[in-house]
Motif scaffolding. Structure first.
Motif, PDB file in Angstrom:
ATOM      1  N   ALA A  30       0.824  -1.210   0.000  1.00  0.00           N
ATOM      2  CA  ALA A  30       0.000   0.000   0.000  1.00  0.00           C
ATOM      3  C   ALA A  30       0.858   1.261   0.000  1.00  0.00           C
ATOM      4  CB  ALA A  30      -0.921  -0.012   1.217  1.00  0.00           C
ATOM      5  N   LEU A  84      -6.412   2.118  -4.415  1.00  0.00           N
ATOM      6  CA  LEU A  84      -6.152   2.357  -2.994  1.00  0.00           C
ATOM      7  C   LEU A  84      -7.195   1.663  -2.125  1.00  0.00           C
ATOM      8  CD1 LEU A  84      -4.972   6.078  -2.829  1.00  0.00           C
ATOM      9  CD2 LEU A  84      -3.636   3.992  -3.149  1.00  0.00           C
ATOM     10  N   TRP A  88      -5.231  -0.509   0.410  1.00  0.00           N
ATOM     11  CA  TRP A  88      -5.216   0.145   1.710  1.00  0.00           C
ATOM     12  C   TRP A  88      -6.312  -0.367   2.635  1.00  0.00           C
ATOM     13  CZ3 TRP A  88      -3.556   5.910   2.194  1.00  0.00           C
ATOM     14  CH2 TRP A  88      -2.314   6.096   1.572  1.00  0.00           C
TER      15      TRP A  88
END
Length: 318
Positions: A30, A84, A88
């Motif tokens: 990430a 993301l 993430w």
């Protein structure tokens, strides 16, 4: 009868795939991924702001670079939420309509970038072939109309694609192969004939990237013939040196594109990891590397970056 009952069924969402086999390492990936997006957005943002603020860069070559940076920034922003979200937050779902919107903008910005690269090739042709008339041939009006044509072509060529997908039924798998939505990836999940989609996709690619790549190739054949006619070796090197950044940008865009196309067509036996890495390279490499290439070759952009860091340091110390 079963197929008729599902003829208009569509999944409410698709499931995106990160990088197969590396799911346990998403947390560590990430941060490098975030850094890649920061470099892409910051680098292209600096190019855009520098060209806007520096009057010495208000010439056709840098106007086209301005357009390229906008296309790269748009391409990066298209994939940012889903990428993301996966790496993430481990969120892999994307709504059906959101997927179509993302698909549209990815392919549109990609077509814009391809068109801008052609315009930049023509800019180099004029600069080397007839430098004394460069300013009279490539006026601001010509540059503006060229940008409008590039944008219009991309918008209208890609416009039917989401609607061609929308008409298809999806009632089996809803798992995509990538971290974002691409036409060919969504199309393969359809539970009906995709002949129209495939045919239109082929026509769109030929009309945009196919014709663009040939135009760039012919431009450089003409450039090299013109350069070889220059008497002095120093003059030849100086002329070719003005094309280095553009040649790099063309390779950065077209090499991953060709790689993705070849793997999609002939690499069905390859691992999902290879497909995922090539698709990510196709969309992430140009926005990251183009600003680096043009920063190295453009003194004004280098000075702008130094000013930003110096001001940041002074503010921090104050």
């Amino acid at each position: 009868m079963a197929d008729n009952n599902y003829s208009h069924f569509q999944h409410p969402y698709f499931v995106l795939t990160g990088i197969p086999g590396l799911e346990q390492k998403y947390y560590w990936m990430a941060f490098p991924l975030g850094a890649i997006y920061v470099i892409a957005l910051f680098g292209n943002g600096v190019i855009i702001s520098t060209i806007k603020s520096e009057s010495s860069l208000h010439i056709p070559m840098y106007y086209f670079l301005f357009m390229l940076a906008l296309a790269d920034m748009g391409l990066a922003l298209c994939t940012l939420p889903s990428m993301l979200g996966i790496f993430w937050f481990n969120y892999k779902f994307i709504a059906f309509d959101a997927c179509l919107v993302q698909m549209y903008f990815i392919h549109t910005f990609s077509a814009i970038e391809s068109g801008v690269l052609v315009a930049m090739a023509f800019d180099r042709v004029v600069a080397i072939w007839d430098p004394l008339r460069y300013g009279t041939i490539l006026t601001n009006d010509v540059v503006g109309r060229t940008g409008a044509i590039i944008l219009t072509r991309a918008v209208f060529v890609v416009f039917p694609v989401p609607f061609l997908i929308k008409r298809l039924p999806f009632y089996r798998s809803n798992i995509l192969s990538h971290s974002f939505c691409l036409h060919q990836d969504v199309m393969r999940l359809a539970c009906a004939s995709t002949r129209v989609n495939s045919l239109y996709g082929l026509i769109a690619v030929i009309f945009t990237k196919g014709s663009d790549s040939l135009s760039i190739l012919f431009s450089y054949v003409f450039i090299f013939r013109t350069v070889m006619a220059i008497a002095s070796g120093k003059g030849r090197l100086k002329a070719l040196n003005t094309c280095v950044s553009h040649i790099c940008a063309v390779l950065i865009f077209y090499v991953p594109l060709i790689g993705v196309s070849v793997i999609h067509r002939f690499g069905k036996h390859l691992s999902p990891l290879t497909h995922a890495l090539m698709a990510n390279a196709y969309l992430l490499v140009p926005p990251v590397l183009n600003p680096i290439v043009y920063t190295v070759k453009t003194k004004e952009i280098r000075k702008k970056i130094i000013q930003i860091f110096v001001q940041t340091k002074i503010t921090a110390e104050g």
